[in-house]
Write an enzyme that holds these catalytic residues in place. Structure first.
Site: not given
Ligand SMILES: Nc1nc2c(ncn2[C@@H]2O[C@H](COP(=O)(O)OP(=O)(O)O)[C@@H](O)[C@H]2O)c(=O)[nH]1
Ligand SMILES: Nc1ncnc2c1ncn2[C@@H]1O[C@H](COP(=O)(O)OP(=O)(O)O)[C@@H](O)[C@H]1O
Length: 207
Positions: A24-27, A52, A145, A156
């Site tokens: 949920g980092k991006s959220t 994406r 997602r 992952r």
């Molecule tokens: N080390 C590093 N990790 C990154 C960077 N940008 C994204 N990530 C990490 O790469 C992983 C995959 O990111 P992403 O492909 O966007 O997938 P998601 O985390 O499933 O949304 C996540 O753990 C991110 O935190 C970066 O600039 N450096």
């Molecule tokens: N507290 C929560 N409860 C249910 N679904 C969540 C919650 N936080 C995030 N999500 C959903 O879970 C999925 C992963 O979240 P996302 O923010 O993409 O994670 P990350 O950036 O860490 O990969 C997304 O579809 C998001 O909408």
């Protein structure tokens, strides 16, 4: 005494959000930047993975080829870089400088290799780990997602188990937030950053 004074006078610190893919980092960071757009700015990383649907080049990531990314690394343009799930990711010096030039607190979304590498720099961020309530819930969220192939999902999930173990290492993170209810997790994130938010507000009021 001296330390506490230095700390009290120090400017706002960058913020690192880390934790398993799907935690949920991006959220959370999008919510934060939306509510506090004059306080926080996102460090736009480079990646070799494909965009994406809905993601924008230059906003979510800078999407590049391996060749371009490697050339940038060789040129010393990156603060840190890592291989994650078959793709390259990295934080360029420019990504952080762009945010800091706007007097915003820089937020980085990086994996655990990034956390380890940033610890060797002088960035001095607050390290926040976002964790899922369980691996089962993480898997469900990642599946729902609908961004990953089965192969990418399995990679992952494997990486997630390692990331979850890393977060338990003493001193790895300043704050650990379990993202069960989104509202609760967001409240905890804001609370962890209150001091920094207030610093920025004070600076902008006095200038
Ligand atoms: N080390 C590093 N990790 C990154 C960077 N940008 C994204 N990530 C990490 O790469 C992983 C995959 O990111 P992403 O492909 O966007 O997938 P998601 O985390 O499933 O949304 C996540 O753990 C991110 O935190 C970066 O600039 N450096
Ligand atoms: N507290 C929560 N409860 C249910 N679904 C969540 C919650 N936080 C995030 N999500 C959903 O879970 C999925 C992963 O979240 P996302 O923010 O993409 O994670 P990350 O950036 O860490 O990969 C997304 O579809 C998001 O909408």
């Amino acid at each position: 005494m001296r330390d506490s004074k230095t700390k009290a006078m120090a400017g706002p610190r960058p913020v690192v959000l880390s934790g398993p893919s799907g935690a949920g980092k991006s959220t959370l960071l999008k919510k934060l930047i939306k509510e506090y757009d004059s306080v926080f700015g996102f460090s736009v990383s480079h990646t070799t993975r494909n965009p994406r649907p809905g993601e924008e080049n230059g906003k979510d990531y800078h999407y590049v080829t391996r060749e371009v990314m490697q050339a940038g690394i060789d040129n010393g343009d990156f603060i840190e870089n890592a291989e994650f799930s078959g793709n390259m990711y990295g934080t360029s010096k420019a990504a952080v400088q762009d945010v800091q030039a706007k007097n915003l607190i820089c937020i980085l979304d990086i994996d655990m290799q990034g956390v380890r590498n940033i610890k060797g720099t002088n960035l001095n961020p607050i390290y926040i780990s976002i964790q899922p309530p369980s691996i089962e819930i993480l898997e469900k969220r990642l599946r729902d997602r609908k961004t990953e192939s089965e192969e990418s999902l399995q990679k992952r999930l494997h990486a997630a188990k390692v990331e979850m173990e890393f977060s338990k290492e003493p001193g790895a993170f300043d704050v650990i937030i379990v993202n069960d209810s989104l509202e609760d997790a967001y409240g905890q994130l804001k609370n962890a950053l209150l001091e920094e938010i207030n610093k920025v507000k004070k600076i902008s009021m006095s200038s």
